[in-house]
Design an enzyme around this catalytic site. Structure first.
Site, PDB file in Angstrom:
ATOM      1  N   LYS A   5       0.877  -1.175   0.000  1.00 36.83           N
ATOM      2  CA  LYS A   5       0.000   0.000   0.000  1.00 36.83           C
ATOM      3  C   LYS A   5       0.911   1.220   0.000  1.00 36.83           C
ATOM      4  O   LYS A   5       2.101   1.118   0.311  1.00 36.83           O
ATOM      5  CB  LYS A   5      -0.916   0.042   1.239  1.00 36.83           C
ATOM      6  CG  LYS A   5      -1.973  -1.042   1.303  1.00 36.83           C
ATOM      7  CD  LYS A   5      -2.819  -0.877   2.571  1.00 36.83           C
ATOM      8  CE  LYS A   5      -3.861  -1.982   2.693  1.00 36.83           C
ATOM      9  NZ  LYS A   5      -4.660  -1.841   3.947  1.00 36.83           N
ATOM     10  N   TYR A   8       2.911   1.664   2.986  1.00 38.56           N
ATOM     11  CA  TYR A   8       3.961   0.666   3.213  1.00 38.56           C
ATOM     12  C   TYR A   8       4.941   0.688   2.043  1.00 38.56           C
ATOM     13  O   TYR A   8       5.071  -0.300   1.306  1.00 38.56           O
ATOM     14  CB  TYR A   8       3.359  -0.729   3.367  1.00 38.56           C
ATOM     15  CG  TYR A   8       2.327  -0.851   4.462  1.00 38.56           C
ATOM     16  CD1 TYR A   8       2.663  -0.569   5.787  1.00 38.56           C
ATOM     17  CD2 TYR A   8       1.025  -1.259   4.181  1.00 38.56           C
ATOM     18  CE1 TYR A   8       1.715  -0.693   6.800  1.00 38.56           C
ATOM     19  CE2 TYR A   8       0.080  -1.383   5.185  1.00 38.56           C
ATOM     20  CZ  TYR A   8       0.428  -1.097   6.493  1.00 38.56           C
ATOM     21  OH  TYR A   8      -0.513  -1.210   7.490  1.00 38.56           O
ATOM     22  N   ASP A  15       0.110 -11.277   0.856  1.00 35.54           N
ATOM     23  CA  ASP A  15      -1.309 -10.934   0.684  1.00 35.54           C
ATOM     24  C   ASP A  15      -1.517 -10.124  -0.596  1.00 35.54           C
ATOM     25  O   ASP A  15      -2.517 -10.271  -1.300  1.00 35.54           O
ATOM     26  CB  ASP A  15      -1.862 -10.089   1.838  1.00 35.54           C
ATOM     27  CG  ASP A  15      -1.189 -10.254   3.172  1.00 35.54           C
ATOM     28  OD1 ASP A  15      -0.055 -10.760   3.223  1.00 35.54           O
ATOM     29  OD2 ASP A  15      -1.792  -9.827   4.169  1.00 35.54           O
ATOM     30  N   ARG A  85      -2.502 -17.299   6.699  1.00 33.97           N
ATOM     31  CA  ARG A  85      -3.354 -16.710   5.662  1.00 33.97           C
ATOM     32  C   ARG A  85      -2.543 -16.005   4.585  1.00 33.97           C
ATOM     33  O   ARG A  85      -2.946 -15.980   3.426  1.00 33.97           O
ATOM     34  CB  ARG A  85      -4.395 -15.765   6.271  1.00 33.97           C
ATOM     35  CG  ARG A  85      -5.441 -15.348   5.227  1.00 33.97           C
ATOM     36  CD  ARG A  85      -6.719 -14.839   5.845  1.00 33.97           C
ATOM     37  NE  ARG A  85      -6.604 -13.538   6.443  1.00 33.97           N
ATOM     38  CZ  ARG A  85      -7.125 -13.207   7.616  1.00 33.97           C
ATOM     39  NH1 ARG A  85      -7.772 -14.114   8.333  1.00 33.97           N
ATOM     40  NH2 ARG A  85      -7.001 -11.987   8.098  1.00 33.97           N
ATOM     41  N   GLY A  88      -1.691 -18.589   2.345  1.00 29.05           N
ATOM     42  CA  GLY A  88      -2.916 -18.980   1.648  1.00 29.05           C
ATOM     43  C   GLY A  88      -3.250 -18.047   0.500  1.00 29.05           C
ATOM     44  O   GLY A  88      -3.602 -18.482  -0.608  1.00 29.05           O
ATOM     45  N   THR A 210       0.458   1.803  13.020  1.00 32.49           N
ATOM     46  CA  THR A 210       0.248   2.335  14.363  1.00 32.49           C
ATOM     47  C   THR A 210      -1.073   1.799  14.907  1.00 32.49           C
ATOM     48  O   THR A 210      -2.110   2.001  14.278  1.00 32.49           O
ATOM     49  CB  THR A 210       0.189   3.879  14.343  1.00 32.49           C
ATOM     50  OG1 THR A 210       1.384   4.373  13.736  1.00 32.49           O
ATOM     51  CG2 THR A 210       0.080   4.439  15.741  1.00 32.49           C
TER      52      THR A 210
END
Length: 244
Positions: A5, A8, A15, A85, A88, A210
């Site tokens: 994102k 980030y 993911d 996950r 996954g 945060t």
């Protein structure tokens, strides 16, 4: 690589491969934009290169290119644990991408090999008693760890589809059968109205931000465990299509 994102920067998370790759591959196939396939392949192979654990074959949750975040290994940039996950998402991203990646693409075999190798690593940490998988994949019965529904459903879908499409051998279909029975036994309940509920879903997990999420084992097992979160229900529906 695609940043996970904007908040980030310089980070790729497993993911995020599902967030973009299958949809970009479908877009390329639908609108005849062949150059998109190279981008899809690059995302998958780049994160694979930087998150693969040579000992287990599992992929860590994320990679920080700058190697500066507290959760990142200062030598490799890898996060320290294998979140179920996240792995996954990566598995179902690759198996869905293969629906659209042309047979003639020069790196199609490499993508299929990554899928097969990764699924073998996943199979190696399947809990034999329950048939499903733990929140932190390689930590088994370590105090605080727990059997988790969403990752288990994702692995079943990927195993079933991979076996059905010929990317995996028949043993994976047998593993998936064992796991699906474990899912219905461990996680599914029926309420007073006769409706199904999927329990033991990790609500969310991430890195940084945060309050700060440090990627430790203690962090992954501290996030809320919820019922009927869509990140579990959706994969459960996908997995169930192979057992109807």
């Amino acid at each position: 690589g695609f940043w996970h994102k904007l908040i980030y920067p310089h980070q790729m998370w497993l993911d995020g491969i599902y967030m973009a790759a299958p949809f970009l591959a479908q877009y390329g196939a639908t609108f005849g934009e062949a150059e998109t396939f190279d981008d899809v392949v690059h995302q998958i192979t780049l994160i694979d290169q930087h998150t693969r654990d040579e000992r287990t074959g599992l992929r860590c949750h994320a990679w920080d290119e700058t190697k500066t975040h507290r959760w990142a290994d200062p030598q490799t940039g890898k996060s320290p644990h294998f979140w179920g996950r996240a792995m996954g998402w990566y598995m179902i991203a690759i198996i869905d991408v293969l629906d659209y990646l042309p047979e003639t693409h020069p790196k199609r075999d490499q993508i299929a090999a990554i899928f097969k190798e990764s699924m073998a690593a996943v199979a190696a940490v399947q809990d034999q008693e329950s048939g499903v998988w733990y929140q932190v994949l390689d930590q088994g019965t370590r105090p605080g760890n727990y059997l988790e529904a969403s990752a288990s459903c994702m692995f079943v879908y990927a195993m079933c589809k991979g076996s059905d499409k010929g990317y995996l051998d028949a043993s994976f279909a047998e593993r998936a059968q064992q796991a699906y029975e474990g899912i219905t036994r461990q996680f599914v309940t029926v309420d007073e109205a006769g409706l199904l509920n999927l329990n033991r879903i990790c609500s969310v997990a991430g890195l940084g931000g945060t309050p700060y999420r440090d990627g430790s084992f203690e962090y992954y097992v501290s996030e809320p465990i919820v019922t009927n979160d869509y990140k579990g229900v959706g994969p459960f529906m996908l997995a169930s299509t192979f057992f109807m």
